[in-house]
Motif scaffolding. Sequence first.
Motif, PDB file in Angstrom:
ATOM      1  N   GLU A 142      47.886   7.514  27.359  1.00 49.17           N
ATOM      2  CA  GLU A 142      46.755   6.867  26.820  1.00 49.17           C
ATOM      3  C   GLU A 142      46.256   6.032  27.734  1.00 49.17           C
ATOM      4  O   GLU A 142      47.102   4.780  27.945  1.00 49.17           O
ATOM      5  N   ILE A 143      45.172   6.063  28.135  1.00 46.27           N
ATOM      6  CA  ILE A 143      44.372   5.093  28.969  1.00 46.27           C
ATOM      7  C   ILE A 143      43.473   4.129  28.372  1.00 46.27           C
ATOM      8  O   ILE A 143      42.443   4.975  27.712  1.00 46.27           O
ATOM      9  N   ILE A 144      43.723   3.014  28.359  1.00 54.72           N
ATOM     10  CA  ILE A 144      42.660   2.124  27.385  1.00 54.72           C
ATOM     11  C   ILE A 144      41.978   1.301  28.506  1.00 54.72           C
ATOM     12  O   ILE A 144      42.486   0.161  29.032  1.00 54.72           O
ATOM     13  N   ILE A 145      40.867   1.452  28.703  1.00 54.09           N
ATOM     14  CA  ILE A 145      39.926   0.599  29.484  1.00 54.09           C
ATOM     15  C   ILE A 145      38.801  -0.212  28.702  1.00 54.09           C
ATOM     16  O   ILE A 145      38.432   0.151  28.113  1.00 54.09           O
ATOM     17  N   GLN A 146      39.114  -1.507  28.996  1.00 51.36           N
ATOM     18  CA  GLN A 146      38.591  -2.501  28.052  1.00 51.36           C
ATOM     19  C   GLN A 146      37.550  -3.423  29.139  1.00 51.36           C
ATOM     20  O   GLN A 146      37.791  -3.416  30.478  1.00 51.36           O
TER      21      GLN A 146
END
Length: 256
Positions: A2-6
Motif C-alpha cells: 500500500e503506497i501512502i503519499i502525503q
Amino acid sequence: MEIIIQASAQAATEIASRTIAHVLRRKPNAVLGLATGSTPVQLYKLLIDMNLDWRQVSTFNLDEYVGLPKAHPQSYHSFMWANLFKHINIDPQNVHIPDGNAPDMALHCLAYEQKIRQAGGIDLQVLGIGTDGHIGFNEPSSSLGSRTRIKTLTRQTRQDNARFFGNEDQVPSHVITMGIGTIMDARQHVLLAFGPHKARAVALTVEGPITAMVPASILQMHPDTRVYLDPEAAAQLQRSDYYRWVFEHKPLWQRV
Ligand SMILES: N[C@@H]1[C@@H](O)[C@H](O)[C@@H](COP(=O)(O)O)O[C@@H]1O
C-alpha cells in the motif's frame, strides 16, 4: 503493497504513528521491530507524545554497527535510548538490539533469531530505506532469504552515514543486521521514506522487478507492507496518481 503519499513527511509520519498505536492498543504485549536513521525520529516523537503503555511490549532492532562501543553516541543502542526508550515505560529487559561487540558473532546472530521466535515473532516492523535500496543493513546482493548476520557496508551507505560520524572513514565498515528473511517474517511492515534522495530507491522498490540488487523490492512479496512517502520520495513513481486515489477511496473499516 500500500503506497501512502502525503503532502509532507510530517503528515505521512502521523498516519504511520496511528497504525503503530493501533497495534499496541489491540495487543498490549505486541512485538515491534524498530529502525534507526533520521527517518523514524519524528515517528518516535509522535509515539512518545501518545503516552502509550509499553510495559508489556517487546522490541527488536534491525541492526547495529560492529565494533562501536554501546555508549558511542552513534551506536544504535545510544540512538534508541535517546530517541525512544528513555521516554517511555518500556521494560529494559524487553528491549533487544544486536550487540556489535558480541564475542561470538555467529552465536549471537543465531540467538537473536531465536529470541525473536521465542517472543512470538514480530507483529510490526518499522523500516527506513537506504539510497541503494537497503533495508536494515541488507546491502544490494544480500540473499533475499538471509537471516541475522554480519554484513559489509557499501561505499554508498558509508558516504550516506558519514554525516553522523564526521567523515566516511569513521563509519564502521561492518554491521550486524537482521536478514531479509527475518524482516519478511514480520506480520506487518511500516516503511517510511522522505526526501528526493530516496526517490530512486522507492521507485525501484515499488515498481521495479524483485531483485537482490534492490533488497527492499522483496517487500512486494509481503501481504502487509505499507510505504509512507512525501511527494519528493514519490517523485519517480509511475503510478502515483493511482496510489493517491486508492488511499483517498479506502473504505472506512480499513483506515487504521
Ligand atoms: N541501517 C539504517 C537503515 O535502517 C535506514 O533505514 C537507512 C536510511 O537512513 P536515513 O533514515 O537516515 O535516511 O540507513 C541506515 O543505514
